[in-house]
Design an enzyme around this catalytic site. Structure first.
Site, PDB file in Angstrom:
ATOM      1  N   GLY A  19     -15.333  69.590 -11.869  1.00 52.95           N
ATOM      2  CA  GLY A  19     -15.153  69.255 -10.464  1.00 52.95           C
ATOM      3  C   GLY A  19     -14.863  70.437  -9.558  1.00 52.95           C
ATOM      4  O   GLY A  19     -14.214  70.281  -8.521  1.00 52.95           O
ATOM      5  N   LEU A  97     -24.640  66.023 -14.128  1.00 46.04           N
ATOM      6  CA  LEU A  97     -25.635  66.459 -15.098  1.00 46.04           C
ATOM      7  C   LEU A  97     -26.530  65.342 -15.614  1.00 46.04           C
ATOM      8  O   LEU A  97     -27.362  65.580 -16.490  1.00 46.04           O
ATOM      9  CB  LEU A  97     -24.927  67.126 -16.287  1.00 46.04           C
ATOM     10  N   LYS A  98     -26.389  64.152 -15.078  1.00 44.20           N
ATOM     11  CA  LYS A  98     -27.189  63.030 -15.544  1.00 44.20           C
ATOM     12  C   LYS A  98     -28.315  62.722 -14.555  1.00 44.20           C
ATOM     13  O   LYS A  98     -28.123  62.767 -13.345  1.00 44.20           O
ATOM     14  CB  LYS A  98     -26.307  61.794 -15.751  1.00 44.20           C
ATOM     15  N   ILE A 102     -33.674  57.790  -7.415  1.00 45.76           N
ATOM     16  CA  ILE A 102     -33.185  57.601  -6.054  1.00 45.76           C
ATOM     17  C   ILE A 102     -33.776  56.328  -5.463  1.00 45.76           C
ATOM     18  O   ILE A 102     -35.007  56.220  -5.308  1.00 45.76           O
ATOM     19  CB  ILE A 102     -33.558  58.803  -5.169  1.00 45.76           C
ATOM     20  N   HIS A 114     -28.084  73.974  -6.934  1.00 44.79           N
ATOM     21  CA  HIS A 114     -28.540  74.511  -8.210  1.00 44.79           C
ATOM     22  C   HIS A 114     -28.286  76.015  -8.225  1.00 44.79           C
ATOM     23  O   HIS A 114     -28.546  76.697  -7.221  1.00 44.79           O
ATOM     24  CB  HIS A 114     -30.044  74.222  -8.395  1.00 44.79           C
TER      25      HIS A 114
END
EC number: 2.1.2.2
Length: 210
Positions: A19, A97-98, A102, A114
């Site tokens: 986080g 990360l999953k 959308i 990124h």
């Protein structure tokens, strides 16, 4: 629509790990220079340590454990269902990360950061130290970070902003990662402020800031 300090942009922050991006945004909000309200934190696992920042900030948390779902569709619907219920304007991926799909009502309303200059060193499997090691192995002289809109493919959506950093001759992955993260900590809040001020326009793959 433009927002203000008194009428902040409502966002959900999606996390999978420590986080650090969430912590950075909370710190920037505290300076009164970032017109957003984090209305929800979504964690993809109960083990995401970044939840502590949400707890400390009295921010609602939704744990949507990807292991509990038998399809990406079902996982995605659970993630965005929570975002709808929280009434968020924008979904902010912060080390999420999953893979998600959308939904139509969130098109151009999900952003990600990124740690490379897309389209270099991006796509499925490129995350964390892997990105920085790939940059070093290739021998590039510049790396950096990219903020982009999220579509249904890894690191593929339209680019909103980029910030470059030098790659030094004695860098290892950790040193380069630290330099890139410092750039991320400035660029992500800046872009979110642009969204809050209603300055971002999107035309296909072309994103402009007015």
């Amino acid at each position: 629509m433009s927002h203000s300090a008194d009428n902040p942009l409502r966002v959900a922050v999606l996390i999978s790990g420590g986080g650090t991006t969430l912590r950075n945004l909370i710190e920037k909000i505290a300076t009164d220079k970032l017109w957003i309200k984090i209305a929800l934190v979504v964690a993809s696992t109960e083990k995401a340590k970044g939840q502590q920042y949400a707890i400390d900030g009295d921010i609602p948390i939704s744990v949507v454990d990807w292991k509990s779902f038998d399809s990406t569709d079902a996982f995605s619907e659970a993630v965005f269902g929570g975002c709808r219920a929280a009434g968020v304007d924008l979904v902010v991926m912060g080390g999420f990360l999953k893979h998600v799909l959308i939904p139509a009502d969130f098109e151009n309303r999900v952003i990600n950061i990124h740690p490379s200059l897309i389209p270099a060193f991006c796509g499925e499997g490129f995350y964390g130290a892997r990105v920085h090691q790939a940059a070093l192995d290739y021998g590039v002289k510049l790396s950096g970070c990219t903020i982009h809109l999220v579509d249904n493919h890894y690191d593929n959506g339209p680019v909103v902003a980029q910030q470059s950093v030098p790659v030094l001759a004695d860098d290892d992955a950790d040193a380069l990662a630290a330099r890139v993260f410092a750039a991320e900590c400035e660029l992500y809040p800046q872009v979110l402020q642009w969204f809050a001020e209603g300055r971002v326009t999107i035309d296909g793959r072309k994103v402009a800031v007015r």
